[in-house]
Enzyme design. Structure first.
Site, PDB file in Angstrom:
ATOM      1  N   SER A 185       0.813  -1.239  -0.137  1.00 29.27           N
ATOM      2  CA  SER A 185       0.146   0.242   0.224  1.00 29.27           C
ATOM      3  C   SER A 185       0.743   1.016   0.060  1.00 29.27           C
ATOM      4  O   SER A 185       0.542   2.146  -0.422  1.00 29.27           O
ATOM      5  CB  SER A 185      -1.364   0.192   0.973  1.00 29.27           C
ATOM      6  OG  SER A 185      -0.428  -0.271   2.686  1.00 29.27           O
ATOM      7  N   HIS A 213      -4.596  -3.855  -2.634  1.00 29.25           N
ATOM      8  CA  HIS A 213      -4.727  -3.047  -3.350  1.00 29.25           C
ATOM      9  C   HIS A 213      -4.425  -3.479  -4.841  1.00 29.25           C
ATOM     10  O   HIS A 213      -4.890  -1.967  -5.848  1.00 29.25           O
ATOM     11  CB  HIS A 213      -3.842  -1.970  -2.808  1.00 29.25           C
ATOM     12  CG  HIS A 213      -3.734  -0.803  -2.058  1.00 29.25           C
ATOM     13  ND1 HIS A 213      -3.816   0.676  -1.705  1.00 29.25           N
ATOM     14  CD2 HIS A 213      -3.200  -1.307  -0.680  1.00 29.25           C
ATOM     15  CE1 HIS A 213      -3.968   0.884  -0.382  1.00 29.25           C
ATOM     16  NE2 HIS A 213      -4.000  -0.678   0.642  1.00 29.25           N
ATOM     17  N   LYS A 244     -11.311  -0.174  -1.542  1.00 29.27           N
ATOM     18  CA  LYS A 244     -10.577   0.697  -2.777  1.00 29.27           C
ATOM     19  C   LYS A 244     -10.843   0.603  -4.004  1.00 29.27           C
ATOM     20  O   LYS A 244     -11.707   1.104  -4.306  1.00 29.27           O
ATOM     21  CB  LYS A 244      -9.116   0.001  -2.718  1.00 29.27           C
ATOM     22  CG  LYS A 244      -8.995  -0.496  -0.623  1.00 29.27           C
ATOM     23  CD  LYS A 244      -7.406  -0.021  -0.876  1.00 29.27           C
ATOM     24  CE  LYS A 244      -7.081   0.141   0.766  1.00 29.27           C
ATOM     25  NZ  LYS A 244      -7.654   1.049   1.145  1.00 29.27           N
TER      26      LYS A 244
HETATM   27  N1  PMP Z   1      -4.204  -4.138   4.018  1.00 29.40           N
HETATM   28  C1  PMP Z   1      -3.977  -3.302   3.295  1.00 29.40           C
HETATM   29  C2  PMP Z   1      -3.203  -3.932   2.106  1.00 29.40           C
HETATM   30  C3  PMP Z   1      -5.243  -2.084   3.653  1.00 29.40           C
HETATM   31  O1  PMP Z   1      -4.736  -1.383   3.091  1.00 29.40           O
HETATM   32  C4  PMP Z   1      -6.089  -2.387   4.070  1.00 29.40           C
HETATM   33  C5  PMP Z   1      -6.439  -0.394   3.674  1.00 29.40           C
HETATM   34  N2  PMP Z   1      -5.785   0.315   4.270  1.00 29.40           N
HETATM   35  C6  PMP Z   1      -6.437  -2.527   4.760  1.00 29.40           C
HETATM   36  C7  PMP Z   1      -5.818  -3.977   4.813  1.00 29.40           C
HETATM   37  C8  PMP Z   1      -7.866  -3.141   5.759  1.00 29.40           C
HETATM   38  O2  PMP Z   1      -9.068  -2.828   4.797  1.00 29.40           O
HETATM   39  P1  PMP Z   1     -10.240  -1.651   5.399  1.00 29.40           P
HETATM   40  O3  PMP Z   1     -10.025  -0.678   4.953  1.00 29.40           O
HETATM   41  O4  PMP Z   1     -11.812  -1.901   4.455  1.00 29.40           O
HETATM   42  O5  PMP Z   1     -10.436  -1.810   6.876  1.00 29.40           O
END
Ligand code: PMP
Length: 396
Positions: A185, A213, A244
């Site tokens: 991310s 992502h 996302k």
């Molecule tokens: N895994 C990754 C790699 C993320 O970047 C994120 C959110 N930034 C999440 C999980 C968590 O997802 P959510 O926003 O649905 O809680």
């Protein structure tokens, strides 16, 4: 004695951060104009840091599906999946995700964070081992901590380091789970999945990939890094989020291991929280259908990616290790990142600012994430804003 005494140190650093970075912490999207534009501080700005990779949060058919679900099923489920919170939409989406990932089982969770928390805390318990990439998301770390497994980190995307550790740890004769991400991310680079899958087989470990992502972004059909790298079969668990490319809220885990069904009564983040709302589920279902049937959106996202990357690298900016829709622009020190971030906003462009200790390598950077919904003019405007910010920086 005060229960808040321990907050003093946090308050001190909070005050310092607010003083230096107040504008950043106070960003409010006062009006949403489209998936790529909003009003911030009374001014219309281009959003270039939203993870809204396909722009589907504002897609008419997703909105219509959500509205219908709202009218037919209400504003919330008022219960956990385990109790009264499993509606037909949750079950349908689980089937659709299973077919999408070519897996026999899928569980839908309330968030992506909750999915990782539930899955990792249940899969790896005391005496077992999780080997995770050092850039893995907080939800993966937190899941491991909650389960009580022994956590070992390997250097980011360093397959040699992974194998060295795996070899040593496999002597313990216990279960080992490797956790990686499809697209990381922060820096936007891919896991070296082919090599990791080979090592995983060699040592008899399990492999989990968080495609948060990369869903809708990588692979000819948007089926993430598992599709793009062609190692789908070797991956034991795929987790991800609806927040996302699907433009909604929720999370999932898909697997061919039927045992994951046990999570439905054994996993606290599944059992003890309300299920995703009918509108969120309906929007995610529609968005998944669009990912399947609209490859042109993915093409637009990548065209935008290449054109912004080319413009920013021509400006001499220091960018990430790979060209993907997550483009980090690195700065020597946090002050430079902050002043550039402020100038970008003044010039009508919003990006994410990532500062140490949240950055993977201790550097500061501005993180752009692109969308299929960005127009060519918006891409140009983002590049021009970086150019102006850099020119203004050189004057000081
Ligand atoms: N895994 C990754 C790699 C993320 O970047 C994120 C959110 N930034 C999440 C999980 C968590 O997802 P959510 O926003 O649905 O809680």
């Amino acid at each position: 004695m005060s229960i808040f005494k321990k907050f003093q140190r946090l308050e001190e650093s909070g005050k310092k951060l607010k003083k230096e970075f107040g504008a950043f912490f106070n960003v409010v999207l006062e009006e949403i104009i489209s998936s790529t534009e909003a009003v911030i501080n009374g001014k219309r700005v281009i959003l270039a840091g939203t993870n809204n990779y396909l722009g589907l949060s504002m897609d008419d058919s997703c909105i219509e599906a959500a509205c219908q679900a709202l009218r037919n099923e209400g504003t919330g489920t008022t219960g956990s999946r385990m109790a009264n919170g499993t509606f037909s939409g949750h079950v349908k989406l689980e089937k659709e995700l299973s077919s999408f990932w070519n897996r026999s089982h899928t569980i839908v969770f309330t968030t992506g964070y909750g999915a990782n928390l539930a899955v990792l805390s249940s899969l790896a318990g005391p005496g077992e081992i999780v080997l995770l990439d050092s850039d893995c998301h907080a939800s993966i770390y937190d899941g491991c901590r909650m389960g009580g497994a022994d956590i070992f980190r390997f250097r980011h995307n360093d397959v040699k380091d992974l194998e060295k550790r795996l070899k040593r740890l496999s002597e313990r004769g216990t279960n080992i789970l490797i956790a990686v991400e499809g697209l990381y991310s922060m820096l936007g680079d891919r896991a070296k999945l082919e090599e990791i899958a080979e090592i995983k087989q060699k040592y008899g470990a399990y492999l989990l990939i968080d495609e948060a992502h990369s869903l809708g972004v990588l692979g000819d059909n948007g089926r993430g890094l598992v599709e793009e790298s062609g190692v789908n079969e070797q991956v034991d668990f795929i987790t991800g989020t609806f927040s996302k490319s699907l433009g909604s809220v929720g999370g999932f885990c898909s697997s061919n291991h039927p045992e994951i069904e046990t999570l439905r009564y054994a996993s606290r983040p599944y059992v003890f929280t309300a299920s995703p709302s009918p509108a969120n589920i309906a929007a995610a279902r529609k968005a998944l259908d669009i990912i399947i049937h609209r490859p042109d959106l993915r093409k637009r996202l990548w065209d935008n990616t290449y054109s912004l990357h080319e413009r920013l690298s021509a400006l001499g900016l220091s960018l990430g290790p790979e060209i993907t829709p997550i483009i980090p622009v690195r700065y020597q020190d946090p002050d430079e990142a902050l002043s550039t971030w402020t100038r970008l906003l003044e010039n009508g462009v919003y990006v994410n600012m990532v500062l140490p200790p949240a950055t993977p390598d201790g550097s500061a950077f501005l993180r752009c994430s692109l969308s299929a919904a960005h127009t060519a003019r918006q891409i140009e405007a983002i590049a021009e804003a970086f150019e102006k910010a850099a020119a203004a920086g050189n004057l000081h």
